[in-house]
Scaffold this motif. Sequence first.
Motif, PDB file in Angstrom:
ATOM      1  N   GLU A  51       7.157 125.390 -80.509  1.00  0.00           N
ATOM      2  CA  GLU A  51       7.615 126.764 -80.373  1.00  0.00           C
ATOM      3  C   GLU A  51       8.165 127.018 -78.966  1.00  0.00           C
ATOM      4  OE1 GLU A  51       4.476 125.993 -81.500  1.00  0.00           O
ATOM      5  OE2 GLU A  51       4.853 126.312 -83.627  1.00  0.00           O
ATOM      6  N   ILE A  52       7.482 126.476 -77.970  1.00  0.00           N
ATOM      7  CA  ILE A  52       7.941 126.642 -76.591  1.00  0.00           C
ATOM      8  C   ILE A  52       9.280 125.945 -76.391  1.00  0.00           C
ATOM      9  CG2 ILE A  52       7.462 126.046 -74.171  1.00  0.00           C
ATOM     10  CD1 ILE A  52       4.480 126.492 -74.814  1.00  0.00           C
ATOM     11  N   LEU A  53       9.402 124.715 -76.861  1.00  0.00           N
ATOM     12  CA  LEU A  53      10.667 123.998 -76.717  1.00  0.00           C
ATOM     13  C   LEU A  53      11.798 124.688 -77.464  1.00  0.00           C
ATOM     14  CD1 LEU A  53       9.435 120.300 -77.001  1.00  0.00           C
ATOM     15  CD2 LEU A  53      10.197 121.508 -74.939  1.00  0.00           C
ATOM     16  N   ALA A  54      11.518 125.165 -78.658  1.00  0.00           N
ATOM     17  CA  ALA A  54      12.544 125.872 -79.432  1.00  0.00           C
ATOM     18  C   ALA A  54      13.014 127.120 -78.689  1.00  0.00           C
ATOM     19  CB  ALA A  54      12.004 126.234 -80.809  1.00  0.00           C
ATOM     20  N   ARG A  55      12.086 127.840 -78.087  1.00  0.00           N
ATOM     21  CA  ARG A  55      12.459 129.039 -77.327  1.00  0.00           C
ATOM     22  C   ARG A  55      13.264 128.674 -76.095  1.00  0.00           C
ATOM     23  NH1 ARG A  55      14.720 133.171 -76.669  1.00  0.00           N
ATOM     24  NH2 ARG A  55      13.818 134.917 -75.558  1.00  0.00           N
ATOM     25  N   LEU A  56      12.864 127.616 -75.405  1.00  0.00           N
ATOM     26  CA  LEU A  56      13.585 127.191 -74.197  1.00  0.00           C
ATOM     27  C   LEU A  56      15.030 126.816 -74.504  1.00  0.00           C
ATOM     28  CD1 LEU A  56      10.889 125.089 -72.345  1.00  0.00           C
ATOM     29  CD2 LEU A  56      11.892 127.253 -71.575  1.00  0.00           C
ATOM     30  N   VAL A 103       9.768 132.300 -68.685  1.00  0.00           N
ATOM     31  CA  VAL A 103       8.936 131.220 -68.133  1.00  0.00           C
ATOM     32  C   VAL A 103       7.861 131.808 -67.218  1.00  0.00           C
ATOM     33  CG1 VAL A 103       8.921 129.182 -66.626  1.00  0.00           C
ATOM     34  CG2 VAL A 103      10.701 129.435 -68.368  1.00  0.00           C
ATOM     35  N   ARG A 104       8.244 132.774 -66.389  1.00  0.00           N
ATOM     36  CA  ARG A 104       7.254 133.432 -65.518  1.00  0.00           C
ATOM     37  C   ARG A 104       6.110 134.016 -66.343  1.00  0.00           C
ATOM     38  NH1 ARG A 104       9.592 138.539 -63.685  1.00  0.00           N
ATOM     39  NH2 ARG A 104       8.968 139.019 -65.819  1.00  0.00           N
ATOM     40  N   LEU A 161      12.436 134.070 -57.221  1.00  0.00           N
ATOM     41  CA  LEU A 161      13.318 134.384 -56.101  1.00  0.00           C
ATOM     42  C   LEU A 161      14.725 134.661 -56.628  1.00  0.00           C
ATOM     43  CD1 LEU A 161      12.117 131.512 -53.764  1.00  0.00           C
ATOM     44  CD2 LEU A 161      11.492 133.917 -53.616  1.00  0.00           C
ATOM     45  N   PRO A 162      15.074 135.942 -56.859  1.00  0.00           N
ATOM     46  CA  PRO A 162      16.405 136.259 -57.376  1.00  0.00           C
ATOM     47  C   PRO A 162      17.486 136.090 -56.317  1.00  0.00           C
ATOM     48  CG  PRO A 162      15.109 138.263 -57.090  1.00  0.00           C
ATOM     49  CD  PRO A 162      14.220 137.113 -56.738  1.00  0.00           C
ATOM     50  N   ASP A 163      18.710 135.819 -56.781  1.00  0.00           N
ATOM     51  CA  ASP A 163      19.840 135.756 -55.859  1.00  0.00           C
ATOM     52  C   ASP A 163      20.291 137.174 -55.517  1.00  0.00           C
ATOM     53  OD1 ASP A 163      21.296 136.645 -58.069  1.00  0.00           O
ATOM     54  OD2 ASP A 163      22.626 134.914 -58.138  1.00  0.00           O
ATOM     55  N   ALA A 164      21.312 137.292 -54.679  1.00  0.00           N
ATOM     56  CA  ALA A 164      21.774 138.606 -54.218  1.00  0.00           C
ATOM     57  C   ALA A 164      22.252 139.489 -55.361  1.00  0.00           C
ATOM     58  CB  ALA A 164      22.876 138.429 -53.175  1.00  0.00           C
ATOM     59  N   SER A 165      22.811 138.885 -56.406  1.00  0.00           N
ATOM     60  CA  SER A 165      23.332 139.665 -57.531  1.00  0.00           C
ATOM     61  C   SER A 165      22.226 140.111 -58.485  1.00  0.00           C
ATOM     62  CB  SER A 165      24.356 138.839 -58.316  1.00  0.00           C
ATOM     63  OG  SER A 165      23.709 137.832 -59.090  1.00  0.00           O
ATOM     64  N   GLY A 166      21.076 139.435 -58.448  1.00  0.00           N
ATOM     65  CA  GLY A 166      19.997 139.719 -59.376  1.00  0.00           C
ATOM     66  C   GLY A 166      20.183 139.076 -60.737  1.00  0.00           C
ATOM     67  N   GLY A 167      21.254 138.306 -60.896  1.00  0.00           N
ATOM     68  CA  GLY A 167      21.533 137.678 -62.179  1.00  0.00           C
ATOM     69  C   GLY A 167      20.909 136.309 -62.356  1.00  0.00           C
ATOM     70  N   LYS A 168      20.639 135.647 -61.252  1.00  0.00           N
ATOM     71  CA  LYS A 168      20.048 134.313 -61.301  1.00  0.00           C
ATOM     72  C   LYS A 168      18.846 134.260 -60.375  1.00  0.00           C
ATOM     73  CE  LYS A 168      24.203 131.733 -62.406  1.00  0.00           C
ATOM     74  NZ  LYS A 168      24.955 130.513 -62.143  1.00  0.00           N
ATOM     75  N   ALA A 169      17.968 133.303 -60.628  1.00  0.00           N
ATOM     76  CA  ALA A 169      16.784 133.171 -59.777  1.00  0.00           C
ATOM     77  C   ALA A 169      16.273 131.744 -59.798  1.00  0.00           C
ATOM     78  CB  ALA A 169      15.686 134.112 -60.243  1.00  0.00           C
ATOM     79  N   ASN A 170      15.526 131.419 -58.779  1.00  0.00           N
ATOM     80  CA  ASN A 170      14.727 130.200 -58.736  1.00  0.00           C
ATOM     81  C   ASN A 170      13.296 130.605 -59.027  1.00  0.00           C
ATOM     82  OD1 ASN A 170      16.739 128.297 -57.959  1.00  0.00           O
ATOM     83  ND2 ASN A 170      16.661 129.154 -55.902  1.00  0.00           N
ATOM     84  N   LEU A 171      12.529 129.668 -59.541  1.00  0.00           N
ATOM     85  CA  LEU A 171      11.137 129.937 -59.868  1.00  0.00           C
ATOM     86  C   LEU A 171      10.276 128.825 -59.294  1.00  0.00           C
ATOM     87  CD1 LEU A 171       9.722 131.186 -63.184  1.00  0.00           C
ATOM     88  CD2 LEU A 171       8.796 129.094 -62.238  1.00  0.00           C
ATOM     89  N   TYR A 172       9.209 129.221 -58.627  1.00  0.00           N
ATOM     90  CA  TYR A 172       8.229 128.276 -58.109  1.00  0.00           C
ATOM     91  C   TYR A 172       6.884 128.618 -58.734  1.00  0.00           C
ATOM     92  CZ  TYR A 172      11.846 127.477 -54.651  1.00  0.00           C
ATOM     93  OH  TYR A 172      13.035 127.197 -54.055  1.00  0.00           O
TER      94      TYR A 172
END
Length: 94
Positions: A3-8, A26-27, A40-51
């Motif tokens: 289910e997790i893989l299908a959602r990803l 994922v968060r 950590l979102p980018d300046a536009s708020g459209g993309k982010a990194n996740l740690y």
Amino acid sequence: MKEILARLIAFDTVSANPNMALMAWVRDLLEGAGIAVTLLPDASGGKANLYATTGPAGGGGVMLSGHTGRLCHCRDADGFAAALAGAAPSGAVL
């Protein structure tokens, strides 16, 4: 796990597109499992990194980081989804 893989694989992660829907999902999944997450979102708020970190603070833990963008569309996304379900069509390119 299926289910997790299908959602990803259902998220559109072509690198030219925003990835916030994936990152938020994922968060939420990781935080639900008790794992600390920094988004950590980018300046536009459209993309982010996740740690994500788990284990003892200050040493001995594990930190996870990954890449979410792909350069193009999968050649056979339906075949991949079918393979995940255990029913890949004959000759599917995964």
